[in-house]
Design a protein around this motif. Structure first.
Motif, short mmCIF file in Angstrom:
data_model
loop_
_atom_site.label_atom_id
_atom_site.label_comp_id
_atom_site.label_asym_id
_atom_site.label_seq_id
_atom_site.Cartn_x
_atom_site.Cartn_y
_atom_site.Cartn_z
N LEU A 1 0.83 -1.21 0.00
CA LEU A 1 0.00 0.00 0.00
C LEU A 1 0.86 1.26 0.00
O LEU A 1 0.51 2.25 -0.65
CB LEU A 1 -0.94 -0.02 1.21
CG LEU A 1 -2.02 -1.11 1.17
CD1 LEU A 1 -2.68 -1.26 2.54
CD2 LEU A 1 -3.06 -0.81 0.10
N ILE A 2 1.99 1.22 0.71
CA ILE A 2 2.92 2.35 0.66
C ILE A 2 3.39 2.56 -0.78
O ILE A 2 3.42 3.70 -1.28
CB ILE A 2 4.13 2.11 1.58
CG1 ILE A 2 3.71 2.10 3.05
CG2 ILE A 2 5.20 3.20 1.37
CD1 ILE A 2 4.81 1.66 4.01
N SER A 3 3.75 1.48 -1.44
CA SER A 3 4.23 1.58 -2.82
C SER A 3 3.17 2.17 -3.73
O SER A 3 3.49 2.97 -4.63
CB SER A 3 4.64 0.18 -3.32
OG SER A 3 5.69 -0.35 -2.54
N SER A 4 1.91 1.81 -3.50
CA SER A 4 0.82 2.36 -4.32
C SER A 4 0.65 3.86 -4.09
O SER A 4 0.53 4.64 -5.04
CB SER A 4 -0.49 1.63 -4.01
OG SER A 4 -0.43 0.28 -4.39
N ILE A 5 0.66 4.27 -2.83
CA ILE A 5 0.45 5.69 -2.51
C ILE A 5 1.58 6.54 -3.09
O ILE A 5 1.36 7.66 -3.57
CB ILE A 5 0.34 5.88 -0.98
CG1 ILE A 5 -0.94 5.22 -0.46
CG2 ILE A 5 0.35 7.36 -0.61
CD1 ILE A 5 -1.04 5.17 1.05
N LYS A 6 2.79 6.02 -3.07
CA LYS A 6 3.93 6.76 -3.60
C LYS A 6 3.79 7.08 -5.09
O LYS A 6 4.44 8.00 -5.60
CB LYS A 6 5.23 5.96 -3.38
CG LYS A 6 5.75 6.02 -1.95
CD LYS A 6 6.96 5.12 -1.76
CE LYS A 6 8.14 5.59 -2.58
NZ LYS A 6 9.34 4.75 -2.33
N LYS A 7 2.93 6.35 -5.78
CA LYS A 7 2.74 6.59 -7.22
C LYS A 7 2.03 7.92 -7.48
O LYS A 7 2.16 8.49 -8.58
CB LYS A 7 1.93 5.45 -7.84
CG LYS A 7 2.63 4.11 -7.85
CD LYS A 7 1.72 3.03 -8.41
CE LYS A 7 2.39 1.65 -8.39
NZ LYS A 7 1.47 0.58 -8.87
N VAL A 8 1.29 8.42 -6.48
CA VAL A 8 0.45 9.59 -6.74
C VAL A 8 0.74 10.77 -5.81
O VAL A 8 0.10 11.83 -5.94
CB VAL A 8 -1.05 9.23 -6.65
CG1 VAL A 8 -1.43 8.24 -7.75
CG2 VAL A 8 -1.41 8.67 -5.28
N THR A 9 1.64 10.62 -4.85
CA THR A 9 1.93 11.76 -3.97
C THR A 9 3.39 11.77 -3.53
O THR A 9 4.02 10.71 -3.43
CB THR A 9 1.04 11.73 -2.71
OG1 THR A 9 1.23 12.94 -1.96
CG2 THR A 9 1.35 10.54 -1.82
N ARG A 10 3.87 12.97 -3.27
CA ARG A 10 5.20 13.14 -2.68
C ARG A 10 5.09 13.65 -1.25
O ARG A 10 6.09 13.97 -0.62
CB ARG A 10 6.03 14.11 -3.53
CG ARG A 10 6.27 13.60 -4.96
CD ARG A 10 7.14 14.54 -5.76
NE ARG A 10 8.49 14.62 -5.21
CZ ARG A 10 9.44 15.41 -5.70
NH1 ARG A 10 9.18 16.19 -6.75
NH2 ARG A 10 10.65 15.44 -5.16
N LYS A 11 3.87 13.71 -0.75
CA LYS A 11 3.67 14.11 0.64
C LYS A 11 4.11 12.98 1.56
O LYS A 11 4.16 11.82 1.15
CB LYS A 11 2.18 14.44 0.87
CG LYS A 11 1.71 15.67 0.09
CD LYS A 11 0.24 15.97 0.34
CE LYS A 11 -0.18 17.22 -0.45
NZ LYS A 11 -1.59 17.58 -0.23
N PRO A 12 4.46 13.30 2.82
CA PRO A 12 4.84 12.24 3.75
C PRO A 12 3.77 11.16 3.84
O PRO A 12 2.57 11.46 3.82
CB PRO A 12 4.99 12.99 5.08
CG PRO A 12 5.33 14.39 4.70
CD PRO A 12 4.56 14.65 3.43
N ILE A 13 4.21 9.92 3.94
CA ILE A 13 3.30 8.77 4.04
C ILE A 13 3.28 8.29 5.47
O ILE A 13 4.32 8.08 6.10
CB ILE A 13 3.72 7.65 3.08
CG1 ILE A 13 3.56 8.12 1.63
CG2 ILE A 13 2.89 6.39 3.33
CD1 ILE A 13 4.05 7.12 0.60
#
Length: 331
Positions: free
Chosen positions: A256-268
């Protein structure tokens, strides 16, 4: 001073914390399940918010336990605290608003107690570690207390305007409560994600927010809505300063972290549950479906390497879990 300048100054609190923490901060762990462990009876539609009325000192103690364990961010007991929910229990709307503010005040009190103890133990040492208080906003499904927060299925009668009207005053009150950030937690569907984003943009909300979603398959939200779509909405909202996942089994987090990184550069941010399964009909956790603290913490370095900047725990995690996360990150 314009609203944009004020908000930029407020938003910097998270970046400052991450800088002080060496790039990764620690969120606290489960609140309601920890209150239950201390003897609280939460068999009530208000759930953990019930303790704001009957045992605020216990809420304060749990916050303090997490600070002692090393948490950099503590989350208020307002997840299931809604004006509508308090009114349904016989309180006035004004009483409900006061209890929302009180949830943040209790967390701030715990922070002050922690800092006072630090000063006593470290006389003459000026550098207190930064601690943020996040005001929790749970989903519409959490208010319904019918398990729909774990499915995102609110029925066709619930529209975008329904959700905006439900959440608006609550968000306004929490934004003015003294919290450092608003935590929109366990968001189960795209419609509610959009409602949150529009409230933040339309109202005079001058503190930053984070959006965290929950998944039961490691791919999309519990409703089946696309995680990428929802994370994109969060990324496009200038008031949102971090995006992530909560109340999701640890085994799904890396992907899920890998997926979110595809669309944002904000802190995860990620704060999974213990991996145990919640039975929404019976309103209880299914035993033996989770992982031990050791197994939970074994994931931490992988989550950090994958790109998580804020790591903590959700339901059924404890101060011991948070202490172990801090230890793992310090290595």
């Amino acid at each position: 001073m314009g609203n944009e300048v004020v908000f930029d100054q407020c938003a910097s609190v998270l970046s400052n914390l991450l800088r002080e923490c060496g790039g990764v901060g620690v969120i606290d762990g489960g609140l309601a399940t920890e209150l239950e462990r201390h003897g609280a009876d939460l068999n009530d539609p208000l759930w953990s918010a019930k303790c704001l009325i009957c045992s605020p000192q216990l809420v304060r103690q749990v916050h303090l336990d997490y600070l002692e364990a090393g948490a950099d961010i503590i989350i208020s007991a307002s997840y299931q605290a809604t004006i509508q929910g308090f009114v349904s229990k016989g309180l006035t709307a004004e009483d409900g608003e006061a209890l929302l503010r009180r949830s943040v005040e209790i967390a701030c009190e715990a922070r002050e107690i922690y800092w006072e103890r630090y000063d006593l133990l470290n006389p003459g040492v000026p550098n207190r570690r930064p601690i943020l208080v996040a005001a929790s906003v749970g989903s519409y499904g959490a208010y319904l207390a019918d398990g729909s927060e774990y499915s995102g299925d609110y029925g066709e009668s619930v529209t975008l305007e329904t959700l905006k009207n439900f959440h608006r005053r609550r968000v306004q009150v929490l934004a003015g409560s003294g919290a450092d950030i608003i935590a929109f937690e366990t968001t189960p569907n795209k419609l509610e994600t959009q409602a949150y984003a529009e409230i933040l943009e339309e109202e005079n909300i001058n503190i930053p927010a984070w959006f965290s979603f929950n998944s039961k398959d490691g791919i999309d939200l519990v409703s089946g809505d696309s995680l990428l779509d929802c994370a994109t909405i969060a990324d496009s909202c200038k008031k949102v300063v971090a995006v992530g996942i909560n109340c999701t089994p640890p085994r799904f987090i890396h992907g899920l972290i890998s997926s979110i990184k595809k669309v944002t550069r904000k802190p995860i941010l990620i704060y999974p549950n213990s991996g145990e399964t919640y039975d929404g009909d019976r309103k209880e956790w299914v035993e033996s479906t989770g992982v031990s603290d050791d197994d939970f913490v074994s994931y931490v370095s992988k989550w950090r390497e994958a790109g998580a900047s804020l790591i903590g725990g959700c339901c059924r995690t404890t101060p011991s879990t948070i202490k172990a996360i801090c230890k793992a990150l310090s290595k």
